[in-house]
Design a protein around this motif. Sequence first.
Motif, PDB file in Angstrom:
ATOM      1  N   VAL A 253       1.322  -0.990   0.311  1.00 15.89           N
ATOM      2  CA  VAL A 253      -0.126  -0.309   0.218  1.00 15.89           C
ATOM      3  C   VAL A 253       0.827   0.969   0.095  1.00 15.89           C
ATOM      4  O   VAL A 253       0.603   2.201  -1.114  1.00 15.89           O
ATOM      5  CB  VAL A 253      -1.134   0.038   0.804  1.00 15.89           C
ATOM      6  N   LEU A 254       1.728   1.774   0.994  1.00 16.11           N
ATOM      7  CA  LEU A 254       2.396   2.271   1.253  1.00 16.11           C
ATOM      8  C   LEU A 254       3.286   2.424  -0.205  1.00 16.11           C
ATOM      9  O   LEU A 254       3.438   4.032  -0.719  1.00 16.11           O
ATOM     10  CB  LEU A 254       4.011   2.459   1.531  1.00 16.11           C
ATOM     11  N   THR A 255       3.841   1.693  -1.178  1.00 22.66           N
ATOM     12  CA  THR A 255       4.885   1.639  -2.473  1.00 22.66           C
ATOM     13  C   THR A 255       3.615   2.125  -3.785  1.00 22.66           C
ATOM     14  O   THR A 255       3.723   3.195  -4.507  1.00 22.66           O
ATOM     15  CB  THR A 255       4.559   0.328  -2.948  1.00 22.66           C
ATOM     16  N   MET A 256       1.724   1.994  -3.788  1.00 21.02           N
ATOM     17  CA  MET A 256       1.616   2.207  -4.680  1.00 21.02           C
ATOM     18  C   MET A 256       1.135   4.196  -4.457  1.00 21.02           C
ATOM     19  O   MET A 256       0.759   4.122  -5.024  1.00 21.02           O
ATOM     20  CB  MET A 256       0.156   1.361  -4.173  1.00 21.02           C
ATOM     21  N   VAL A 257       0.661   3.986  -2.660  1.00 21.40           N
ATOM     22  CA  VAL A 257       0.947   5.662  -2.494  1.00 21.40           C
ATOM     23  C   VAL A 257       1.699   6.503  -2.805  1.00 21.40           C
ATOM     24  O   VAL A 257       1.670   7.624  -3.908  1.00 21.40           O
ATOM     25  CB  VAL A 257       0.427   5.474  -1.206  1.00 21.40           C
ATOM     26  N   CYS A 258       3.136   6.113  -2.832  1.00 23.64           N
ATOM     27  CA  CYS A 258       4.331   6.169  -3.707  1.00 23.64           C
ATOM     28  C   CYS A 258       4.480   7.238  -4.998  1.00 23.64           C
ATOM     29  O   CYS A 258       4.681   7.664  -5.447  1.00 23.64           O
ATOM     30  CB  CYS A 258       5.288   5.846  -3.306  1.00 23.64           C
ATOM     31  N   LEU A 259       3.156   5.666  -5.593  1.00 25.55           N
ATOM     32  CA  LEU A 259       3.581   5.771  -6.630  1.00 25.55           C
ATOM     33  C   LEU A 259       2.912   6.869  -7.732  1.00 25.55           C
ATOM     34  O   LEU A 259       2.282   7.612  -8.155  1.00 25.55           O
ATOM     35  CB  LEU A 259       3.002   4.827  -7.402  1.00 25.55           C
ATOM     36  N   CYS A 260       1.602   7.255  -6.660  1.00 21.18           N
ATOM     37  CA  CYS A 260       0.318   8.413  -7.258  1.00 21.18           C
ATOM     38  C   CYS A 260       0.812   9.312  -6.600  1.00 21.18           C
ATOM     39  O   CYS A 260       0.037  10.795  -6.794  1.00 21.18           O
ATOM     40  CB  CYS A 260      -0.717   8.259  -6.869  1.00 21.18           C
ATOM     41  N   LEU A 261       1.783   9.562  -5.424  1.00 17.95           N
ATOM     42  CA  LEU A 261       1.881  11.204  -5.445  1.00 17.95           C
ATOM     43  C   LEU A 261       2.833  12.001  -5.193  1.00 17.95           C
ATOM     44  O   LEU A 261       3.677  11.170  -6.776  1.00 17.95           O
ATOM     45  CB  LEU A 261       2.286  11.261  -3.876  1.00 17.95           C
ATOM     46  N   ARG A 262       3.066  13.577  -6.004  1.00 21.33           N
ATOM     47  CA  ARG A 262       4.769  13.966  -5.741  1.00 21.33           C
ATOM     48  C   ARG A 262       5.383  13.528  -4.999  1.00 21.33           C
ATOM     49  O   ARG A 262       5.277  13.410  -3.671  1.00 21.33           O
ATOM     50  CB  ARG A 262       4.434  15.697  -5.675  1.00 21.33           C
TER      51      ARG A 262
END
Length: 153
Positions: free
Chosen positions: A15-24
């Motif tokens: 989940v943290l990896t996917m969140v990092c994918l989406c944000l600046r």
Amino acid sequence: MIQRIQTVYLLVAVVLTMVCLCLRIGTFTLGGAAVLNEYNLWITNALGARSFHTWPLFVLLILSAAIGVYSVFIYGNRIVQARFCMFNALLLAGWYILYAVFSQVLAGQAGQVLAFRPGIPAAFPAVAIVLYMMARRAILADEKLVRAADRIR
């Protein structure tokens, strides 16, 4: 089994990896004004134009997330699951190396020296590395417990 603690570690890391994918993940400034915004897949300038020079960051995070999800479901083979955890940690360490390289290259590319300010989502892969290592430790502890139980029988 899926209800083990290492599954929670793996899922939170994904989940943290996917969140990092989406944000600046960073901002380049010149004189206090934002000139470039860096994402995992592209760089956006002040006019809104996108440049896809940072796509390797995106590929590493997608690969890490896919392997993390896969490793949740191979709980029957704990040794391979532990190896995937280590591989994911190495992938994310490689992501940080590429992140630093792209940040340095982009800071000097515009002709002037731009100041780089990393974003908070850039810390998420570091947390994911810690979670992958904790999951690996728990997986190997389970494997040790199973082998000890097999010796007793």
